[in-house]
Design an enzyme around this catalytic site. Structure first.
Site, short mmCIF file in Angstrom:
data_model
loop_
_atom_site.label_atom_id
_atom_site.label_comp_id
_atom_site.label_asym_id
_atom_site.label_seq_id
_atom_site.Cartn_x
_atom_site.Cartn_y
_atom_site.Cartn_z
N ASP A 272 0.82 -1.22 0.00
CA ASP A 272 0.00 0.00 0.00
C ASP A 272 0.85 1.26 0.00
OD1 ASP A 272 -2.65 -1.10 -0.04
OD2 ASP A 272 -2.22 -1.90 1.96
N TYR B 274 7.08 -9.93 6.66
CA TYR B 274 6.90 -8.49 6.83
C TYR B 274 7.55 -8.09 8.14
CZ TYR B 274 3.41 -7.83 3.14
OH TYR B 274 2.77 -7.72 1.92
#
Lengths: 244, 244
Positions: free
Chosen positions: B52, B110
């Site tokens: 994003d 992540y």
């Protein structure tokens, strides 16, 4: 009342610390905020010294006077709510009316960060992306030659306004953390571009293009052309400013 | 010939990874460069997944096909000379024509960075500036509850296109370095905002607003409103993508 302010900034989006017409600078952003706080009566701030475009500061210091009565804590909150998020006031304290953030400096510390690993796009504005291994042992030796009181004319652009190029480097250090070299310089004062020019020479020494002993010859020559490249501004941080 | 590319980027100046009309995105910058290299025949790249806006990547992966003949090494240099300096291609290798950078993913990692110390203007785009202490022991316990195979509907905005909210978190970790908490998640796959929503809950747990055992109840509820805040994108990094 005179205040001393400790502040940090990301220099990558500014045209340096010092105020200039029609340019975004650290000084002008802080003065604008302080003027608002001071009932729109103009406030001028005096820093320990300027930093050039793209150079960062971890603990820069500046003094200023206000007409109004406000506690240090409230003042810190008020300034931080008015300045851009890439500048931050860490501390405010009151000082005597004779205190001067520039004239009273005893020592300053600068650090310079060099990436000797792979190019890192995430840190491109915060670390010199050299992406080449350096001989740290040789750089350490060179740093020892830079320590002490010397005429640093070989590390500064000739300037008729400067009458004395003598400065004292009290202590230097070099360490490595995850392929980032951090070189630090503690000194009584630094001339413009002096740190970046010293780092430029240290890089040439670390690459084997020059020898560590060359520092002695270069200092003695008192001639800028004898020295090396100017390291880019993005790796330079004003770390600390010391007063009595 | 099909190529697999490993690349890193600073997401702070982009509207996310994925191409969008009239917006600056990572994908469009790389496709523009590859199209130039491919004699102006359009090249489309397929990444392991999108990131994003404002999210960074350390080792993102994408595949693409070229018409021309070029070595991986030359291709890497050519792309890096054409893309902006806040994106960097670290590695290019050839893969079989059946390889797909998204469908063949086995696992992804992540990391999320949280500053629990003083606000740092120099890292404002790279670390969540929480500036508040967190109970790391409780966060560690909560992470253990998140590990394993669960329905993660409570950590995702409801979406009629998603038929299965089941994912497996293989391993989690948390460490502290100079007041920066680094939380890592290794999993078979992640739904949109899932990491940021898990981190949001972990922050609430670390602040003592919720208990670590609440994770069990929240997972069982399969309802986004039972969970917590969404942590800001600036602290999130796609660290690694794993294939067979």
């Amino acid at each position: 009342m005179r205040y001393l302010m400790t502040f940090s900034y990301d220099g990558s989006k500014y045209n340096g610390y010092q105020k200039q017409p029609n340019k975004r600078t650290i000084q002008s952003e802080i003065e604008k905020a302080l003027t608002t706080i001071n009932n729109n009566c103009f406030v001028s701030i005096s820093a320990s010294g300027r930093t050039d475009a793209l150079v960062h500061a971890i603990n820069q210091k500046a003094h200023f006077d206000l007409n109004i009565n406000i506690t240090c804590d409230k003042l810190k909150k008020a300034i931080n709510s008015l300045i851009p998020k890439d500048i931050y006031v860490k501390k405010i304290e009151t000082v005597s009316d004779s205190f001067h953030a520039r004239y009273n400096v005893l020592a300053k510390q600068y650090i310079y960060k060099i990436n000797i690993g792979e190019y890192n796009p995430i840190e491109k504005d915060y670390v010199l992306q050299l992406c080449h291994d350096l001989n740290i042992t040789e750089i350490k030796k060179a740093l020892k030659y830079l320590e002490g009181t010397h005429n640093f004319k070989s590390f500064v652009k000739a300037n008729p306004d400067i009458t004395d190029y003598t400065r004292t480097i009290i202590e230097t250090d070099i360490k490595e953390e995850n392929n980032i070299l951090i070189i630090s310089f503690l000194g009584t004062g630094f001339l413009r571009y002096m740190v970046r020019n010293m780092v430029g020479l240290l890089i040439e020494i670390g690459l084997g293009k020059r020898k560590s002993e060359d520092v002695i010859t270069i200092l003695n020559k008192e001639d800028r052309t004898s020295s090396g490249i100017t390291a880019l501004p993005n790796g330079l941080y004003l770390k600390d400013v010391f007063y009595e």
